[in-house]
Write a protein that holds these residues in place. Structure first.
Motif, short mmCIF file in Angstrom:
data_model
loop_
_atom_site.label_atom_id
_atom_site.label_comp_id
_atom_site.label_asym_id
_atom_site.label_seq_id
_atom_site.Cartn_x
_atom_site.Cartn_y
_atom_site.Cartn_z
N MET A 20 31.06 -9.65 38.77
CA MET A 20 31.55 -10.66 39.68
C MET A 20 32.28 -11.75 38.91
O MET A 20 32.01 -12.91 39.06
N LYS A 21 33.22 -11.34 38.10
CA LYS A 21 33.96 -12.32 37.32
C LYS A 21 35.11 -12.93 38.10
O LYS A 21 35.41 -14.10 37.93
N SER A 22 35.73 -12.15 38.97
CA SER A 22 36.89 -12.68 39.67
C SER A 22 36.46 -13.43 40.94
O SER A 22 35.44 -13.14 41.54
N ILE A 23 37.25 -14.39 41.30
CA ILE A 23 36.95 -15.19 42.49
C ILE A 23 37.11 -14.33 43.75
O ILE A 23 36.42 -14.56 44.74
N ARG A 24 38.00 -13.36 43.70
CA ARG A 24 38.21 -12.48 44.84
C ARG A 24 36.93 -11.71 45.15
O ARG A 24 36.51 -11.62 46.32
N THR A 25 36.29 -11.17 44.15
CA THR A 25 35.04 -10.42 44.34
C THR A 25 33.94 -11.33 44.87
O THR A 25 33.18 -10.95 45.76
N LYS A 26 33.85 -12.54 44.34
CA LYS A 26 32.84 -13.49 44.81
C LYS A 26 33.04 -13.83 46.28
O LYS A 26 32.10 -13.87 47.05
N LEU A 27 34.30 -14.09 46.67
CA LEU A 27 34.59 -14.41 48.06
C LEU A 27 34.26 -13.25 48.99
O LEU A 27 33.71 -13.44 50.08
N ILE A 28 34.60 -12.05 48.57
CA ILE A 28 34.30 -10.87 49.38
C ILE A 28 32.79 -10.73 49.58
O ILE A 28 32.30 -10.51 50.69
N VAL A 29 32.02 -10.91 48.52
CA VAL A 29 30.56 -10.79 48.60
C VAL A 29 29.99 -11.89 49.48
O VAL A 29 29.15 -11.63 50.36
N TYR A 30 30.41 -13.14 49.30
CA TYR A 30 29.87 -14.24 50.08
C TYR A 30 30.22 -14.12 51.57
O TYR A 30 29.36 -14.32 52.43
N PHE A 31 31.46 -13.80 51.87
CA PHE A 31 31.86 -13.67 53.26
C PHE A 31 31.21 -12.45 53.93
O PHE A 31 30.86 -12.49 55.11
N SER A 32 31.05 -11.38 53.18
CA SER A 32 30.36 -10.20 53.72
C SER A 32 28.92 -10.56 54.05
O SER A 32 28.39 -10.16 55.10
N GLY A 33 28.26 -11.28 53.17
CA GLY A 33 26.89 -11.72 53.43
C GLY A 33 26.82 -12.63 54.64
O GLY A 33 25.91 -12.50 55.48
N LEU A 34 27.76 -13.55 54.74
CA LEU A 34 27.80 -14.46 55.87
C LEU A 34 28.01 -13.71 57.19
O LEU A 34 27.35 -13.97 58.19
N ILE A 35 28.91 -12.74 57.18
CA ILE A 35 29.17 -11.93 58.37
C ILE A 35 27.92 -11.14 58.75
O ILE A 35 27.56 -11.05 59.93
N LEU A 36 27.22 -10.59 57.77
CA LEU A 36 26.00 -9.84 58.06
C LEU A 36 24.92 -10.74 58.66
O LEU A 36 24.22 -10.35 59.61
N VAL A 37 24.78 -11.94 58.15
CA VAL A 37 23.79 -12.87 58.68
C VAL A 37 24.13 -13.26 60.12
O VAL A 37 23.25 -13.28 61.00
N VAL A 38 25.38 -13.57 60.38
CA VAL A 38 25.80 -13.94 61.72
C VAL A 38 25.59 -12.77 62.69
O VAL A 38 25.08 -12.97 63.81
N CYS A 39 25.94 -11.57 62.26
CA CYS A 39 25.73 -10.39 63.12
C CYS A 39 24.24 -10.17 63.39
O CYS A 39 23.85 -9.82 64.51
N ALA A 40 23.41 -10.38 62.39
CA ALA A 40 21.96 -10.22 62.58
C ALA A 40 21.43 -11.24 63.58
O ALA A 40 20.60 -10.91 64.44
N ILE A 41 21.90 -12.47 63.50
CA ILE A 41 21.47 -13.52 64.43
C ILE A 41 21.92 -13.18 65.85
O ILE A 41 21.13 -13.27 66.80
N PHE A 42 23.17 -12.76 66.02
CA PHE A 42 23.66 -12.39 67.34
C PHE A 42 22.88 -11.20 67.90
O PHE A 42 22.57 -11.15 69.09
N THR A 43 22.56 -10.24 67.05
CA THR A 43 21.78 -9.08 67.48
C THR A 43 20.41 -9.51 67.96
O THR A 43 19.94 -9.07 69.02
N PHE A 44 19.74 -10.37 67.22
CA PHE A 44 18.41 -10.85 67.59
C PHE A 44 18.45 -11.59 68.93
O PHE A 44 17.63 -11.34 69.81
N VAL A 45 19.43 -12.46 69.10
CA VAL A 45 19.56 -13.23 70.35
C VAL A 45 19.86 -12.28 71.52
O VAL A 45 19.28 -12.42 72.61
N SER A 46 20.72 -11.31 71.31
CA SER A 46 21.08 -10.37 72.37
C SER A 46 19.88 -9.52 72.78
O SER A 46 19.65 -9.29 73.97
N ILE A 47 19.12 -9.05 71.82
CA ILE A 47 17.95 -8.23 72.13
C ILE A 47 16.93 -9.05 72.91
O ILE A 47 16.34 -8.55 73.87
#
Length: 72
Positions: free
Chosen positions: A1-28
């Motif tokens: 994870m030396k490049s900023i591009r890789t860091k941004l991809i990992v952080y935003f992917s994690g953020l998207i997964l967390v938001v999707c998990a929260i929406f899933t929990f609320v929907s269920i």
């Protein structure tokens, strides 16, 4: 994870997964509550219909036992 591009991809992917998990929990939870509410309403309606049928049959039996079904 030396490049900023890789860091941004990992952080935003994690953020998207967390938001999707929260929406899933609320929907269920919302769906579960809606299903339970509908089932309760349906059971109440069915119980009332059954009570009406039983009441009608009991009334017919009372009329028969009183002898109102025979003329004179």
């Amino acid at each position: 994870m030396k490049s900023i591009r890789t860091k941004l991809i990992v952080y935003f992917s994690g953020l998207i997964l967390v938001v999707c998990a929260i929406f899933t929990f609320v929907s269920i939870n919302a769906l579960t509550n809606a299903v339970v509410t509908e089932a309760e309403k349906s059971l109440e309606t069915q119980a009332q219909n059954s009570a009406d049928i039983i009441s009608s049959r009991n009334e017919q039996n009372y009329i028969y036992l009183e002898g109102d079904c025979f003329p004179g």
